[in-house]
Design a protein around this motif. Structure first.
Motif, PDB file in Angstrom:
ATOM      1  N   LEU A  27       0.833  -1.209   0.000  1.00  0.00           N
ATOM      2  CA  LEU A  27       0.000   0.000   0.000  1.00  0.00           C
ATOM      3  C   LEU A  27       0.866   1.257   0.000  1.00  0.00           C
ATOM      4  O   LEU A  27       0.592   2.215  -0.741  1.00  0.00           O
ATOM      5  CB  LEU A  27      -0.929  -0.023   1.215  1.00  0.00           C
ATOM      6  N   LEU A  28       1.909   1.259   0.807  1.00  0.00           N
ATOM      7  CA  LEU A  28       2.822   2.406   0.823  1.00  0.00           C
ATOM      8  C   LEU A  28       3.452   2.614  -0.555  1.00  0.00           C
ATOM      9  O   LEU A  28       3.523   3.741  -1.064  1.00  0.00           O
ATOM     10  CB  LEU A  28       3.910   2.196   1.879  1.00  0.00           C
ATOM     11  N   ASP A  29       3.898   1.529  -1.169  1.00  0.00           N
ATOM     12  CA  ASP A  29       4.493   1.629  -2.509  1.00  0.00           C
ATOM     13  C   ASP A  29       3.457   2.093  -3.535  1.00  0.00           C
ATOM     14  O   ASP A  29       3.765   2.884  -4.431  1.00  0.00           O
ATOM     15  CB  ASP A  29       5.072   0.285  -2.930  1.00  0.00           C
ATOM     16  N   HIS A  30       2.233   1.603  -3.392  1.00  0.00           N
ATOM     17  CA  HIS A  30       1.154   1.952  -4.317  1.00  0.00           C
ATOM     18  C   HIS A  30       0.909   3.458  -4.328  1.00  0.00           C
ATOM     19  O   HIS A  30       0.887   4.080  -5.405  1.00  0.00           O
ATOM     20  CB  HIS A  30      -0.118   1.203  -3.911  1.00  0.00           C
ATOM     21  N   VAL A  31       0.731   4.067  -3.159  1.00  0.00           N
ATOM     22  CA  VAL A  31       0.442   5.508  -3.135  1.00  0.00           C
ATOM     23  C   VAL A  31       1.665   6.315  -3.547  1.00  0.00           C
ATOM     24  O   VAL A  31       1.546   7.374  -4.174  1.00  0.00           O
ATOM     25  CB  VAL A  31      -0.097   5.967  -1.764  1.00  0.00           C
ATOM     26  N   MET A  32       2.864   5.802  -3.234  1.00  0.00           N
ATOM     27  CA  MET A  32       4.078   6.498  -3.664  1.00  0.00           C
ATOM     28  C   MET A  32       4.223   6.450  -5.183  1.00  0.00           C
ATOM     29  O   MET A  32       4.598   7.443  -5.820  1.00  0.00           O
ATOM     30  CB  MET A  32       5.305   5.880  -2.999  1.00  0.00           C
ATOM     31  N   ASN A  33       3.922   5.315  -5.766  1.00  0.00           N
ATOM     32  CA  ASN A  33       4.026   5.176  -7.224  1.00  0.00           C
ATOM     33  C   ASN A  33       3.018   6.063  -7.966  1.00  0.00           C
ATOM     34  O   ASN A  33       3.235   6.395  -9.136  1.00  0.00           O
ATOM     35  CB  ASN A  33       3.833   3.711  -7.635  1.00  0.00           C
ATOM     36  N   LEU A  34       1.941   6.429  -7.282  1.00  0.00           N
ATOM     37  CA  LEU A  34       0.959   7.324  -7.881  1.00  0.00           C
ATOM     38  C   LEU A  34       1.348   8.797  -7.731  1.00  0.00           C
ATOM     39  O   LEU A  34       0.652   9.674  -8.233  1.00  0.00           O
ATOM     40  CB  LEU A  34      -0.419   7.097  -7.254  1.00  0.00           C
TER      41      LEU A  34
END
Length: 302
Positions: A27-34
């Motif tokens: 989830l942390l990576d997901h929002v960072m990638n966005l």
């Protein structure tokens, strides 16, 4: 300085109700990638009230390590007990968090002086800035309280605004000469609050559309209000209406959506929250399809 798009993330659990660390990292990576500028953990969306202190510290450990050098980290340190909130703020400070998000004491019929001392005590902890949650627990924080807290600690830097008063952004700015930054905290009011001068966003909507929210913020800074409003009306308002239509289900809605999108493995919540009905799940799936966040095949309706 904390500014721009700050995403308030949920706390993923597995089927047994334990913290799912792999999903949290995803989830942390997901929002960072966005393309978000920062993450807020242990807010209301993160079910902070249902977590033990040990669990909260573990979440801080994971988030601080994963976000190091990539984005700002704000940690929710809310509790009606000042010493308990201060202890978590101290731990967040030790782990390098940038700020703590603190609600007013929401139990015990706290006096104005008690609210001031609560915030100031936390604001004197460690090397970390204070973000007061205006509207947290349904309690509005008067401008006079913020002024008194500022006289007791230099760490009073930010206000998350969920009280439905967009004009309060300008009121805070004028009262403190821009030394207290206001962050828009209500999905359906981010446009007027940004136009009033909010320095950023603190919403759960970024779990699904952090890229759009970042674009909206940037467009408003360039005074391209019509383009920003089009993005908001096309992408943020529809999901806000669906996820927020029943106030005690918005956490479940975001967890379910993130599970359907393949970001987290499970949409489990802890009591006193209860699971969504099948009708609500189908309602959410259709919104995700319409927003092109999942394919029609993944979210086929019954």
């Amino acid at each position: 300085m904390i500014k721009g798009n700050q995403v308030i993330i949920p706390t993923p659990f597995n089927e047994q109700g334990e913290i799912d660390e792999r999903s949290l990292i995803n989830l942390l990576d997901h929002v960072m990638n966005l393309g978000t500028e920062g993450v807020i953990t242990l807010g209301t969306t993160g079910e902070f009230y249902a977590l033990t202190n040990a669990e909260k510290k573990r979440i801080i450990d994971i988030a601080s390590e994963r976000l190091k050098g990539r984005a700002s980290l704000t940690v929710g340190a809310s509790h009606s007990g000042t010493d308990i909130a201060a202890e978590l703020a101290a731990y967040a400070s030790e782990k390098g968090a940038d700020a703590v998000l603190v609600t007013p004491p929401y139990y015990g019929q706290v006096t104005t002086e008690g609210m001031i001392q609560h915030f100031a005590t936390i604001g004197l902890i460690g090397n970390i800035d204070l973000m007061i949650y205006d509207g947290g627990g349904g309690v509005e924080v008067p401008v006079g309280v913020i002024d008194q807290v500022r006289q007791l600690t230099t760490r009073m830097r930010y206000l998350k605004l969920t009280t439905p008063k967009p004009s309060k952004v300008r009121e805070i700015h004028e009262a403190f000469g821009g030394e207290v930054g206001v962050l828009a905290g209500e999905d359906l009011l981010i446009m007027p609050e940004l136009i009033e001068g909010a320095i950023g966003l603190t919403t759960a909507a970024g779990n699904l559309r952090a890229d759009v929210l970042t674009n909206i913020f940037q467009l408003v800074q360039e005074k391209r209000y019509q383009e920003a409003q089009v993005l908001h009306d096309r992408h943020i308002a529809p999901q806000a209406i669906v996820t927020g239509s029943i106030r005690n289900e918005f956490i479940q809605c975001f967890k379910f959506a993130l599970k359907e999108m393949g970001v987290i493995a499970c949409d489990k919540v802890r009591l006193p929250l209860t699971p969504l009905s099948e009708a609500r799940k189908q309602n959410l799936k259709q919104m995700l399809i319409n927003q092109q966040l999942i394919s029609a095949a993944e979210g086929s309706l019954v």
